[in-house]
Design a protein around this motif. Structure first.
Motif, mmCIF file in Angstrom:
data_model
loop_
_atom_site.group_PDB
_atom_site.id
_atom_site.type_symbol
_atom_site.label_atom_id
_atom_site.label_comp_id
_atom_site.label_asym_id
_atom_site.label_seq_id
_atom_site.Cartn_x
_atom_site.Cartn_y
_atom_site.Cartn_z
ATOM 1 N N ALA A 125 0.834 -1.195 0.000
ATOM 2 C CA ALA A 125 0.000 0.000 0.000
ATOM 3 C C ALA A 125 0.870 1.246 0.000
ATOM 4 O O ALA A 125 1.828 1.337 0.766
ATOM 5 C CB ALA A 125 -0.916 0.012 1.219
ATOM 6 N N SER A 126 0.526 2.226 -0.840
ATOM 7 C CA SER A 126 1.291 3.474 -0.876
ATOM 8 C C SER A 126 0.375 4.640 -1.217
ATOM 9 O O SER A 126 -0.548 4.513 -2.028
ATOM 10 C CB SER A 126 2.432 3.386 -1.902
ATOM 11 N N SER A 127 0.647 5.779 -0.576
ATOM 12 C CA SER A 127 -0.110 7.003 -0.826
ATOM 13 C C SER A 127 0.858 8.163 -0.936
ATOM 14 O O SER A 127 1.747 8.324 -0.092
ATOM 15 C CB SER A 127 -1.108 7.261 0.308
ATOM 16 N N GLY A 128 0.702 8.972 -1.986
ATOM 17 C CA GLY A 128 1.537 10.155 -2.122
ATOM 18 C C GLY A 128 1.232 11.187 -1.051
ATOM 19 O O GLY A 128 2.130 11.821 -0.505
ATOM 20 N N SER A 129 -0.049 11.330 -0.710
ATOM 21 C CA SER A 129 -0.453 12.262 0.332
ATOM 22 C C SER A 129 -1.747 11.754 0.954
ATOM 23 O O SER A 129 -2.813 11.871 0.358
ATOM 24 C CB SER A 129 -0.656 13.668 -0.256
ATOM 25 N N GLY A 130 -1.640 11.184 2.138
ATOM 26 C CA GLY A 130 -2.820 10.672 2.814
ATOM 27 C C GLY A 130 -2.462 9.612 3.826
ATOM 28 O O GLY A 130 -1.391 9.001 3.761
ATOM 29 N N SER A 131 -3.344 9.389 4.779
ATOM 30 C CA SER A 131 -3.109 8.395 5.812
ATOM 31 C C SER A 131 -3.397 6.996 5.297
ATOM 32 O O SER A 131 -4.157 6.807 4.344
ATOM 33 C CB SER A 131 -3.981 8.687 7.035
ATOM 34 N N ILE A 132 -2.802 5.989 5.958
ATOM 35 C CA ILE A 132 -3.004 4.577 5.601
ATOM 36 C C ILE A 132 -3.370 3.817 6.868
ATOM 37 O O ILE A 132 -2.703 3.940 7.893
ATOM 38 C CB ILE A 132 -1.738 3.968 4.976
ATOM 39 N N GLN A 133 -4.447 3.028 6.789
ATOM 40 C CA GLN A 133 -4.848 2.163 7.892
ATOM 41 C C GLN A 133 -5.121 0.765 7.353
ATOM 42 O O GLN A 133 -5.948 0.582 6.459
ATOM 43 C CB GLN A 133 -6.096 2.704 8.589
ATOM 44 N N LEU A 134 -4.408 -0.230 7.884
ATOM 45 C CA LEU A 134 -4.498 -1.612 7.421
ATOM 46 C C LEU A 134 -4.756 -2.512 8.624
ATOM 47 O O LEU A 134 -4.020 -2.448 9.609
ATOM 48 C CB LEU A 134 -3.211 -2.027 6.718
ATOM 49 N N THR A 135 -5.778 -3.355 8.551
ATOM 50 C CA THR A 135 -6.133 -4.213 9.680
ATOM 51 C C THR A 135 -6.360 -5.643 9.213
ATOM 52 O O THR A 135 -6.645 -5.896 8.038
ATOM 53 C CB THR A 135 -7.406 -3.704 10.380
ATOM 54 N N GLY A 136 -6.238 -6.574 10.167
ATOM 55 C CA GLY A 136 -6.487 -7.981 9.876
ATOM 56 C C GLY A 136 -5.431 -8.629 9.015
ATOM 57 O O GLY A 136 -5.689 -9.651 8.368
#
Length: 229
Positions: A125-136
Motif C-alpha cells: 500500500a502506498s499514498s503520495g499524500s494521505g493516511s493509511i490504515q491496514l487491519t487484519g
C-alpha cells in the motif's frame, strides 16, 4: 452467444455531445470488464473476476466473489467484501477495501487508504499524500506514505516494511510476537511494549534488536513523527 459488447461507436462524430448510462443485469458467475471515460461504476454480486476502470469517476464494488482490479484517474474506490485479491489505483482519491480475502496492492497519488483483510496474503500500500490504515493482516507488508499517519494491525508471518515521510507510525501485533526490529525516527520517539535484545549502541531515535528471540523483519522509518509498537 456468450459474448455481449455494448456501446461501441466507430464513427467519432456520432460521439459528440452524447452521454449514455447503462444498467446491466448479468449471471452471477460472469467475468466482468467495465470501462468508462467519465462516469462512475456500481457493481454488485458478481462472483467472477472484475476488472473496472474510469478516467474520471468513482468505483463501488460490493459482494465480489473473485479477484478485483479497479483503477480511476480521479475518484474514490470502495470494494466491500472481496472473495479474492484486491488491486486498486487512483490518481486522486481515496481507496477502501473491506473484508478482502486475498492479497492487496493499492496505490493513490492523493488520498487515504483503508483496508481490512479477512483471509491472508501479501499487502502493498502506498499514498503520495494521505493516511493509511491496514487491519487484519496476515502475511508480508510494504506500506508507505509521503504525508500522513500509518496504522497497521495484524499477525506478522513475514517481513514488514513501513515508512512515513511526515507522520506517526502505529503498529499493533497479533498472534506470535517474535521479530527482528529495525526502527528509526529522525524527529520523534520510539515506544514499544516488547522487551528488545539490543547488541551495540543504543540511540533514542533508533532501535535495533530481537524480540522474543527474533523472527521476520519489522523495518520502520519515519522522517517526522513517532513510532509506537
Amino acid at each position: 452467444g456468450n459474448h455481449v459488447r455494448i456501446g461501441r461507436i466507430d464513427d467519432e462524430e456520432l460521439r459528440n455531445h452524447v452521454s449514455i448510462s447503462y444498467t446491466l443485469v448479468v449471471p452471477a458467475d460472469t467475468t466482468l470488464i467495465s470501462k468508462t471515460g467519465s462516469g462512475s461504476h456500481f457493481i454488485e454480486g458478481v462472483r467472477g473476476g472484475i476488472t473496472t476502470s474510469a478516467g474520471s469517476g468513482s468505483i463501488r464494488i460490493r459482494d465480489a466473489g473473485g479477484d478485483v482490479r479497479a483503477s480511476t484517474g480521479s475518484g474514490s474506490i470502495l470494494a466491500d467484501i472481496v472473495g479474492g485479491s484486491f488491486v486498486a489505483s487512483a490518481g486522486s482519491g481515496s481507496i477502501e477495501g473491506v473484508a478482502v480475502k486475498g492479497g492487496v496492492t493499492v496505490k493513490t497519488g492523493s488520498g487515504s487508504i483503508q483496508v481490512s483483510q479477512s483471509g491472508g496474503g501479501p499487502v502493498d500500500a502506498s499514498s503520495g499524500s494521505g493516511s493509511i490504515q491496514l487491519t487484519g493482516l496476515r502475511g508480508g507488508l510494504r506500506a508507505s506514505t509521503s504525508s500522513g499517519t500509518l496504522r497497521v494491525q495484524g499477525e506478522q508471518t513475514s517481513d514488514w516494511r513501513l515508512s512515513s515521510s511526515s507522520g506517526s507510525v502505529t503498529i499493533e501485533l497479533a498472534g506470535k510476537r517474535a521479530f527482528a526490529l529495525d526502527a528509526h525516527s529522525n524527529s520523534g520517539r520510539i515506544d514499544t511494549q516488547y522487551p528488545v535484545t539490543v547488541v551495540g549502541m543504543v540511540d533514542r531515535r533508533e532501535l535495533r534488536g530481537a524480540v522474543n528471540g527474533g523472527g521476520p523483519l519489522l523495518h520502520v522509518r519515519t522522517s517526522s513523527g513517532g513510532i509506537r509498537i
